[in-house]
Write an enzyme that holds these catalytic residues in place. Sequence first.
Site, PDB file in Angstrom:
ATOM      1  N   ARG A 177     -10.052 -21.782  28.119  1.00  0.00           N
ATOM      2  CA  ARG A 177      -9.630 -22.756  26.596  1.00  0.00           C
ATOM      3  C   ARG A 177     -10.389 -21.718  25.354  1.00  0.00           C
ATOM      4  O   ARG A 177     -10.587 -22.621  24.135  1.00  0.00           O
ATOM      5  CB  ARG A 177     -10.507 -23.506  26.857  1.00  0.00           C
ATOM      6  CG  ARG A 177      -9.910 -24.742  28.150  1.00  0.00           C
ATOM      7  CD  ARG A 177     -10.736 -26.041  28.106  1.00  0.00           C
ATOM      8  NE  ARG A 177     -10.289 -27.110  26.260  1.00  0.00           N
ATOM      9  CZ  ARG A 177      -9.337 -27.635  26.569  1.00  0.00           C
ATOM     10  NH1 ARG A 177      -7.960 -27.669  27.803  1.00  0.00           N
ATOM     11  NH2 ARG A 177      -9.184 -28.234  25.677  1.00  0.00           N
TER      12      ARG A 177
ATOM     13  N   ASN B  52     -16.254 -29.372  21.034  1.00  0.00           N
ATOM     14  CA  ASN B  52     -15.225 -29.098  20.469  1.00  0.00           C
ATOM     15  C   ASN B  52     -14.270 -29.296  19.656  1.00  0.00           C
ATOM     16  O   ASN B  52     -14.048 -31.027  19.847  1.00  0.00           O
ATOM     17  CB  ASN B  52     -14.189 -29.419  22.149  1.00  0.00           C
ATOM     18  CG  ASN B  52     -12.574 -28.505  22.199  1.00  0.00           C
ATOM     19  OD1 ASN B  52     -12.425 -27.740  21.094  1.00  0.00           O
ATOM     20  ND2 ASN B  52     -11.826 -29.230  23.202  1.00  0.00           N
ATOM     21  N   GLY B  53     -14.006 -28.586  18.209  1.00  0.00           N
ATOM     22  CA  GLY B  53     -13.030 -29.385  17.419  1.00  0.00           C
ATOM     23  C   GLY B  53     -13.519 -28.868  16.053  1.00  0.00           C
ATOM     24  O   GLY B  53     -14.539 -27.939  16.214  1.00  0.00           O
TER      25      GLY B  53
ATOM     26  N   GLU C 280      10.584 -13.466  22.709  1.00  0.00           N
ATOM     27  CA  GLU C 280       8.837 -14.210  23.851  1.00  0.00           C
ATOM     28  C   GLU C 280       8.884 -12.809  24.777  1.00  0.00           C
ATOM     29  O   GLU C 280       7.103 -12.686  24.876  1.00  0.00           O
ATOM     30  CB  GLU C 280       9.305 -15.066  25.419  1.00  0.00           C
ATOM     31  CG  GLU C 280       8.822 -15.724  26.322  1.00  0.00           C
ATOM     32  CD  GLU C 280       7.425 -15.981  26.243  1.00  0.00           C
ATOM     33  OE1 GLU C 280       7.602 -16.353  24.411  1.00  0.00           O
ATOM     34  OE2 GLU C 280       6.529 -16.563  27.280  1.00  0.00           O
TER      35      GLU C 280
ATOM     36  N   CYS D 242     -12.200 -24.336  23.340  1.00  0.00           N
ATOM     37  CA  CYS D 242     -13.319 -24.445  24.022  1.00  0.00           C
ATOM     38  C   CYS D 242     -13.385 -25.474  25.395  1.00  0.00           C
ATOM     39  O   CYS D 242     -12.635 -26.448  24.843  1.00  0.00           O
ATOM     40  CB  CYS D 242     -14.354 -25.171  22.351  1.00  0.00           C
ATOM     41  SG  CYS D 242     -14.825 -24.095  21.210  1.00  0.00           S
TER      42      CYS D 242
ATOM     43  N   TRP E  62     -14.763 -21.148  21.790  1.00  0.00           N
ATOM     44  CA  TRP E  62     -13.595 -19.881  20.980  1.00  0.00           C
ATOM     45  C   TRP E  62     -14.104 -20.733  19.962  1.00  0.00           C
ATOM     46  O   TRP E  62     -13.868 -21.730  18.849  1.00  0.00           O
ATOM     47  CB  TRP E  62     -12.278 -20.941  21.628  1.00  0.00           C
ATOM     48  CG  TRP E  62     -10.760 -19.760  20.658  1.00  0.00           C
ATOM     49  CD1 TRP E  62     -10.570 -18.496  21.141  1.00  0.00           C
ATOM     50  CD2 TRP E  62     -10.786 -20.098  19.208  1.00  0.00           C
ATOM     51  NE1 TRP E  62      -9.692 -18.218  20.240  1.00  0.00           N
ATOM     52  CE2 TRP E  62      -9.284 -19.019  19.224  1.00  0.00           C
ATOM     53  CE3 TRP E  62     -10.958 -20.658  18.243  1.00  0.00           C
ATOM     54  CZ2 TRP E  62      -9.188 -19.038  17.939  1.00  0.00           C
ATOM     55  CZ3 TRP E  62     -10.239 -20.500  16.664  1.00  0.00           C
ATOM     56  CH2 TRP E  62      -9.154 -19.726  17.125  1.00  0.00           C
TER      57      TRP E  62
ATOM     58  N   LYS F 123      -5.820 -20.737  25.438  1.00  0.00           N
ATOM     59  CA  LYS F 123      -5.042 -21.342  26.483  1.00  0.00           C
ATOM     60  C   LYS F 123      -4.217 -22.465  25.728  1.00  0.00           C
ATOM     61  O   LYS F 123      -3.289 -22.925  25.232  1.00  0.00           O
ATOM     62  CB  LYS F 123      -5.048 -21.600  27.239  1.00  0.00           C
ATOM     63  CG  LYS F 123      -4.198 -22.875  28.522  1.00  0.00           C
ATOM     64  CD  LYS F 123      -3.524 -20.831  28.997  1.00  0.00           C
ATOM     65  CE  LYS F 123      -2.609 -21.459  29.425  1.00  0.00           C
ATOM     66  NZ  LYS F 123      -0.726 -20.725  29.863  1.00  0.00           N
TER      67      LYS F 123
ATOM     68  N   GLU G  62       0.240  -9.573  22.396  1.00  0.00           N
ATOM     69  CA  GLU G  62      -0.470 -10.875  23.761  1.00  0.00           C
ATOM     70  C   GLU G  62      -1.645 -10.512  24.344  1.00  0.00           C
ATOM     71  O   GLU G  62      -2.758 -10.306  23.849  1.00  0.00           O
ATOM     72  CB  GLU G  62       0.064 -12.027  24.280  1.00  0.00           C
ATOM     73  CG  GLU G  62       0.146 -13.412  23.689  1.00  0.00           C
ATOM     74  CD  GLU G  62       0.101 -14.106  24.185  1.00  0.00           C
ATOM     75  OE1 GLU G  62       0.650 -15.644  24.274  1.00  0.00           O
ATOM     76  OE2 GLU G  62       1.828 -14.264  25.128  1.00  0.00           O
TER      77      GLU G  62
ATOM     78  N   LYS H  36       5.074 -11.499  24.570  1.00  0.00           N
ATOM     79  CA  LYS H  36       3.856 -11.611  26.091  1.00  0.00           C
ATOM     80  C   LYS H  36       3.307 -10.176  25.527  1.00  0.00           C
ATOM     81  O   LYS H  36       2.523  -9.630  25.918  1.00  0.00           O
ATOM     82  CB  LYS H  36       4.766 -11.283  27.076  1.00  0.00           C
ATOM     83  CG  LYS H  36       5.098 -12.672  27.592  1.00  0.00           C
ATOM     84  CD  LYS H  36       4.195 -13.566  28.182  1.00  0.00           C
ATOM     85  CE  LYS H  36       3.861 -14.560  27.402  1.00  0.00           C
ATOM     86  NZ  LYS H  36       3.916 -15.719  26.890  1.00  0.00           N
TER      87      LYS H  36
ATOM     88  N   HIS I 183      19.973  -4.841   9.888  1.00  0.00           N
ATOM     89  CA  HIS I 183      19.641  -4.697   8.835  1.00  0.00           C
ATOM     90  C   HIS I 183      17.683  -4.112   8.641  1.00  0.00           C
ATOM     91  O   HIS I 183      16.446  -5.137   7.749  1.00  0.00           O
ATOM     92  CB  HIS I 183      18.940  -6.960   8.341  1.00  0.00           C
ATOM     93  CG  HIS I 183      20.484  -6.703   8.414  1.00  0.00           C
ATOM     94  ND1 HIS I 183      21.178  -6.148   7.304  1.00  0.00           N
ATOM     95  CD2 HIS I 183      21.526  -7.427   9.232  1.00  0.00           C
ATOM     96  CE1 HIS I 183      22.842  -6.739   7.462  1.00  0.00           C
ATOM     97  NE2 HIS I 183      23.044  -7.173   9.459  1.00  0.00           N
TER      98      HIS I 183
END
Length: 611
Positions: free
Chosen positions: A27, A99-100, A484, A2, A73, A606, A491, A488, A507
């Site tokens: 955000r 926000n929160g 990573e 947010c 968000w 983000k 995402e 990427k 395995h």
Amino acid sequence: MCGIVGYIGYREACPVVVNGLKRLEYRGYDSAGISLLNTDAGIYKCKGKVSDLEKVIEGNPVSGNMGMGHTRWATHGEPNDMNAHPHSSFKGHFIAVHNGIIENYGKLKKRLKEEGYDFKSETDTEVLVNLIEYIYLKWEVEAETAVRLALTKVEGAYGLVVMCTDENDKMIAARKSSPLVIGIGEREYFIASDATPLVEYTKNVVFLNDDDVAIVSRDEFTLKTIENDRLDPEIHELDLEVGDIDKNGYDHFMLKEIFEQSRSIHDTFRGRITPEMDGIRLGGLYHALPSLVKAKRIIIISCGTSWHAGLVGEYLLEDMARIPVEVEYASEFRYRNPVLYKDDIVIAISQSGETADTLAAIKLAKESGATVLGICNVVGSSISRETHGGVYTHAGPEIGVASTKAFTAQVTVLAMMSLLLGRERNVIEDTEYVSLIKELREIPGKIETILSLNDEFKRFAGLYKDALNFLYLGRGYCFPVALEGALKLKEISYIHAEGYPAAEMKHGPIALIDENMPVVVLSPKNGSYDKIVSNIQEIKARKGIVIAVVNEGDNVIKEMADHVLEIPKTRELFSALLTVVPLQLLSYHIAVMRDCNVDQPRNLAKAVTVE
Ligand code: G6P
């Protein structure tokens, strides 16, 4: 998570707020809204992006010199027009963006309903704004007092901005675990979740601390505690230019940030390596250095890409400084009753410096008496202020939701810390120390070489853009890079991908391999090269498609793999800094070819400021 923007001054507030929201859209971007305290105190909001909000306000009388906006968000309540912020109170005296998460919102809502309050949305924010109004009317106090009193009744986190329709010359902002910055101009003030919307207007900012309440009018800015004690605001000067937060001709922020990496790594070690290349200075570790040198254990806590950097850090610190390291997801660490000792060193890694789980883990570590250090990108962020010391990565603002240059900057800091500690602990020989520093200095140039092959990576992306799954394999320093690379791709392109230590393939993941499975194998020439060659053979024997990241001139793997992506050679210790770059570009191009929103992938944000 947010984005909040507020403005009070002499300008038209609408463009300031809308442009600010665009800067903060990384955000959160599932709905957006704005309210200006003009005569009708109108609220305009909708599901979707800030560009959708612009269509809503087009042709509407959104004029005034004071207002606020929000890009969301979703936490409480699905993304829709009604749940979008701002929210107004039942009787219309207050408007708020938040926000929160207000954790006790259920209990408060029940009480307010008993008092006759009705709710239009499913959000916790509407509960908070109604609570403020309830206190304001019942106790006949000023708006500011009502806000402060209401905040003493809530549990949870907030970055909050409130306007009172009866006091249309001020805005009230408050913070607990959710960042807010006040920008100070000439007869104008700005409020935002981070400094990016402010930089084109002012460089002077005040970062709010937890439990701070700011009362902002056109001429004055007062800072108080929630208990009404006056505070002296500490004014910081921003080291940020508008160019740093623009795309500068690139199609996406992510691409710009990938291409910035040779410069950003340079900025990370600027002024920290002696001109003679025989020493490393990390000023932010000055006070902690004696404890670090004696440390019996280092615990790294972080989330997402920063956690992957932490894994590379584990290898670096153990290799170069011979200190045992544990790497933990902050969210697990904070809830699993970890054993912590006073002489432990905890290192929190975070690009944003605002990740809620990492912040909570830091607080837990501090309570146990451990020394807590931060590796953060955002200057003045909560984590950088909450820690006993640390090192800024200085990578510049990272706007693309998928982290790229922050990762390489974090690994660079960890490499410098490891070298410094290795030297201080007499683990690294002088000649080796100097040679490693020299090699680290060569990394930006080598990244340039990799970036010059961008068209080639794009061509490979075209070949595999329709794959349903990808596997990424690596050993040693390349194992976290495999994780990573897979992250990427997931995402931003929504292709399922898994990263694995190459030897673990046997395995389980080997069962997935067939002629449709692209396997990206990180195979630079290092200590485990022969083992990786065997792994490639195992994949080929099962008809898997091998895309190998190899060192220039590697003809052995070229013979076996379907494709090779060539990168310059470096010391094994620093290989993560190079091998990750082709993977970033591969994911980027695949996502673009699949028409995905690269900079704002679905469901992500983000900075994750809620747990
Ligand atoms: C979010 C971002 C990731 C980031 C993670 C940790 O999930 O989308 O890119 O790696 O948070 O964030 P931090 O700011 O703490 O590094």
